[in-house]
Design an enzyme around this catalytic site. Sequence first.
Site, PDB file in Angstrom:
ATOM      1  N   SER A 294      -9.783  -0.545   7.508  1.00  0.00           N
ATOM      2  CA  SER A 294      -9.297  -0.346   6.142  1.00  0.00           C
ATOM      3  C   SER A 294      -8.595  -1.529   5.503  1.00  0.00           C
ATOM      4  O   SER A 294      -8.208  -1.457   4.344  1.00  0.00           O
ATOM      5  CB  SER A 294      -8.366   0.879   6.094  1.00  0.00           C
ATOM      6  OG  SER A 294      -9.102   2.061   6.255  1.00  0.00           O
TER       7      SER A 294
ATOM      8  N   SER B 147      -9.655   1.956   3.306  1.00  0.00           N
ATOM      9  CA  SER B 147      -8.831   2.692   2.362  1.00  0.00           C
ATOM     10  C   SER B 147      -7.874   1.832   1.547  1.00  0.00           C
ATOM     11  O   SER B 147      -7.318   2.285   0.545  1.00  0.00           O
ATOM     12  CB  SER B 147      -8.021   3.750   3.116  1.00  0.00           C
ATOM     13  OG  SER B 147      -7.105   3.151   4.019  1.00  0.00           O
TER      14      SER B 147
ATOM     15  N   LYS C 252       0.833  -1.208   0.000  1.00  0.00           N
ATOM     16  CA  LYS C 252       0.000   0.000   0.000  1.00  0.00           C
ATOM     17  C   LYS C 252       0.864   1.254   0.000  1.00  0.00           C
ATOM     18  O   LYS C 252       1.899   1.316   0.681  1.00  0.00           O
ATOM     19  CB  LYS C 252      -0.918  -0.018   1.229  1.00  0.00           C
ATOM     20  CG  LYS C 252      -1.937   1.125   1.290  1.00  0.00           C
ATOM     21  CD  LYS C 252      -2.808   0.985   2.529  1.00  0.00           C
ATOM     22  CE  LYS C 252      -3.853   2.088   2.631  1.00  0.00           C
ATOM     23  NZ  LYS C 252      -4.721   1.930   3.823  1.00  0.00           N
TER      24      LYS C 252
END
Length: 380
Positions: free
Chosen positions: A121, A97, A21
């Site tokens: 997330s 997210s 990420k």
Amino acid sequence: MNEFISEFSLGDADGPSIAIKDSIDVAGYPTTAASRALADAPAAGLHAEVVERLLDAGWRVVGKTNMHELAFGMTGINDFTGTPENPQDETRIPGGSSSGSAAAVGLHLSCAALGTDTGGSVRGPAACCGVIGMKPTFGRVSRKGVAPAVSTLDCVGPFARDMTTLTDVMAAIAPGFDEIAAAAPPGAARIGVVAVDALDAIRNAVARAPSLAGFAAREVELPRLRAAFDAGLAVINVETWRAFGHLLETGKLGADLVARLRGASQTSAADLAVAESVRDEFTAEVDRVLDTVDAIVLPTLPTLPITLEAARGGAPVIAMSSLIRPFNLSGHPALSLPLPLADSPLAAGLQIVARKGADELVCALAAQFEAALASQRAPA
């Protein structure tokens, strides 16, 4: 390719692939958190500790994944870097997210991925995209080299398509993680099924899952679950405002981030004090329930992911995190496993929560649930 902000290869050329990420540092590449406001950030000088550990364990890092801007949103929609495709249904949100990490795994672009989970997330996108996602016990996995630098909620966690791969990632990133214990049959585990408000099909599938896996189960209650959700929102608002509020002045943030950050700035010291009190109360409540059972299960999300059209039209999404955010507040390990639904091509998420530090037990239970639920999946 929207799922990746950038593609590259680091590490053992023959090792299993993993994507990272874009809120986690990879040396030589900027950490932009998928935000125009950070697009000109300098390249990271060092790998985040989790990346270094993965490389040392023989993993091959294949790219940095897209995300909801600044890790502050539940939909995964990003009009600057693009919105990752939901592998289960391209018309639906991928969740946020860690949207790109979940999508990359679901689309077989990598064997595994790392995300971060501050208010659900990792687990939320995992449930949306039909993959496995785990939030370890708070503090068990290093956050060195992860944005934001300071958080009392955030955890680095893995995504995978199967539990064997997920436990391999945990063995690499979590010091002392016992992969043998994580793969051992848990035996006659006692499961508490949390009474929650959720779509009937999801709630019914969660209730059936323990017996399918051969576990004894009984219903349990967490009366402070809603209060913990509200408290988790207050804490994330305060901590995200402290970390990123200064970016408002750049004029480069997406409209949804501008609105959320301005709202976050209104969280008062009194609000935070109440939230911290709720944190203590809810943590004790979960601990008491886990004194009577080995783990608790509940839906990851109360409904299936909404469509991109509905999200862009302003449909409220914050309630998506009503069943996941509380366990960021308490710090317990929690994992989302794909949960087949009757008469639906889409999987929901089965959330498994255990005592702090019992990450291996969560994985062992998930592996047994995984095997039992395999026969329930709808034909492709």
